[in-house]
Design an enzyme around this catalytic site. Structure first.
Site, PDB file in Angstrom:
ATOM      1  N   CYS A 168      21.189 -43.873  21.763  1.00  0.00           N
ATOM      2  CA  CYS A 168      21.334 -43.257  20.575  1.00  0.00           C
ATOM      3  C   CYS A 168      22.916 -43.862  20.070  1.00  0.00           C
ATOM      4  O   CYS A 168      23.781 -43.667  21.022  1.00  0.00           O
ATOM      5  CB  CYS A 168      21.548 -41.708  19.792  1.00  0.00           C
ATOM      6  SG  CYS A 168      22.671 -41.094  18.660  1.00  0.00           S
ATOM      7  N   CYS A 196      19.883 -48.055  14.640  1.00  0.00           N
ATOM      8  CA  CYS A 196      19.621 -45.941  14.813  1.00  0.00           C
ATOM      9  C   CYS A 196      18.304 -46.418  15.673  1.00  0.00           C
ATOM     10  O   CYS A 196      17.084 -46.843  14.662  1.00  0.00           O
ATOM     11  CB  CYS A 196      19.669 -45.463  13.559  1.00  0.00           C
ATOM     12  SG  CYS A 196      18.858 -43.473  13.693  1.00  0.00           S
TER      13      CYS A 196
END
Length: 270
Positions: free
Chosen positions: A76, A191
Site C-alpha cells: 500500500c 496504488c
C-alpha cells in the site's frame, strides 16, 4: 504450517494488494501467505496523517503477536509512504518490503520526459513522493494525479460490479499531458488497486502509454530478502486472508477463494 517456515504477511488497506500477492506467490512458492486487508479503515485517502499512522502501528503490533511472520510486504503506497519509517523503528527485528511510487524506473524508461503518477491523494501529498521525484526524476516533468475515487472503483470492479467508462476516463484524464510536441508516455500506477483496472485504462486512454505496475518488482525484492530454503514445500491449505472488519461480504469471500485464500481469524476488529 506443514513445514518450519514462517509465513509471509501481505498488508493493504483493501484488496488492492492482491496484485502483489499474486506475483509474490509465483516467486516464493514454498512460503505460506497471510493477506491482511484493513477494510475497517478503507479507504486511507480520507484519513488525517497522525491517526492513520497510529492505526497502522497498533494494527501491526496485534498482527505480529497473532501471526509471527517471516517478512511483511506493505502493499500500500499510502501506508508505507506515511508509516514505513515508523514501522521499522517500532519493529526493528522485522523485515519490511515497502511499496512506493515507481518513479525511478519511470524516469529511466521515459522517452518523452513526461511522466504521470496516478495515486491516492495521500500518496500525492506525501513528502516521500516529492523526494523520490527530486532524487530520481529531476530531468523529467512529473505530474502527480491524486484520485479520490479510483481505489473504491477498483474494489467494485474486481468484485464484478459495473464501473462507468465515463467516470474512469475522467479520473485518468489529468495523466495525459502534451507539451512542445511531446506526450506523456508513462503513467505510474502508485496504488496497488489500480492494476485491476489497467485494461479499462488502456481502452479509455487518449493515446497509448506504458502503465507501470510495481507488483513484480516488489515480489522480487521480497524474494531477495527471503532466501529459498532447499527442499521446502508450500504448506497445503495454509494461505488465508484476514479482514479487520471481521466481516467481509460474500463477494469478497468469493474473491478470496478465487485467489486460493481462505478467510482466517482476525487479529482484532478495528
Amino acid at each position: 504450517m506443514g513445514n518450519d517456515l514462517k509465513p509471509v504477511l501481505v498488508f493493504d488497506s483493501g484488496i488492492g494488494g492482491l496484485t502483489v500477492l499474486r506475483e509474490a506467490r509465483v516467486l516464493m512458492p514454498e512460503r505460506g501467505f497471510i493477506y491482511v486487508a484493513d477494510d475497517a479503515g478503507f479507504p486511507y485517502g480520507g484519513w488525517e496523517e497522525a491517526p492513520l499512522r497510529q492505526r497502522i502501528l497498533d494494527l501491526f503490533a496485534d498482527l505480529f503477536r497473532a501471526y509471527d511472520p517471516e517478512v511483511v510486504i506493505v502493499a500500500c503506497n499510502t501506508a508505507f509512504t506515511l508509516a514505513g519509517a515508523d514501522l521499522r523503528r517500532a519493529f526493528p527485528d522485522m523485515r519490511f518490503i515497502g511499496t512506493v511510487p515507481a518513479i525511478k524506473p519511470a524516469a529511466e524508461r521515459t522517452r518523452s520526459g513526461l511522466v504521470s503518477v496516478l495515486a491516492t491523494p495521500g500518496t500525492v501529498k506525501r513528502a516521500y513522493t516529492r523526494d523520490l521525484i527530486q532524487s530520481f526524476a529531476g530531468k523529467c516533468h512529473v505530474r502527480l494525479v491524486g484520485s479520490e475515487n479510483l481505489a473504491r472503483m477498483a474494489e467494485a470492479y474486481i468484485r464484478g460490479e459495473p464501473v462507468s467508462d465515463e467516470t474512469v476516463a475522467a479520473e485518468i484524464a489529468p495523466c495525459f499531458v502534451e507539451h512542445d510536441g511531446a506526450r506523456t508516455d508513462i503513467v505510474v500506477l502508485a496504488c496497488t488497486h489500480y492494476p485491476f483496472l489497467v485494461n479499462v485504462f488502456r481502452r479509455l486512454a487518449p493515446w497509448p502509454v506504458d502503465w507501470l505496475d510495481p507488483a513484480e518488482a516488489i515480489a522480487r525484492q521480497a524474494r531477495r530478502l527471503v532466501p529459498l530454503v532447499e527442499g521446502a514445500e508450500h504448506p497445503a491449505g495454509f494461505d488465508f486472508a484476514v479482514f479487520t472488519s471481521g466481516n467481509p461480504d460474500f463477494s469478497t469471500r468469493r474473491l478470496m477463494q478465487g485467489f486460493g485464500l481462505g478467510t482466517g481469524p482476525c487479529a482484532r476488529s478495528v
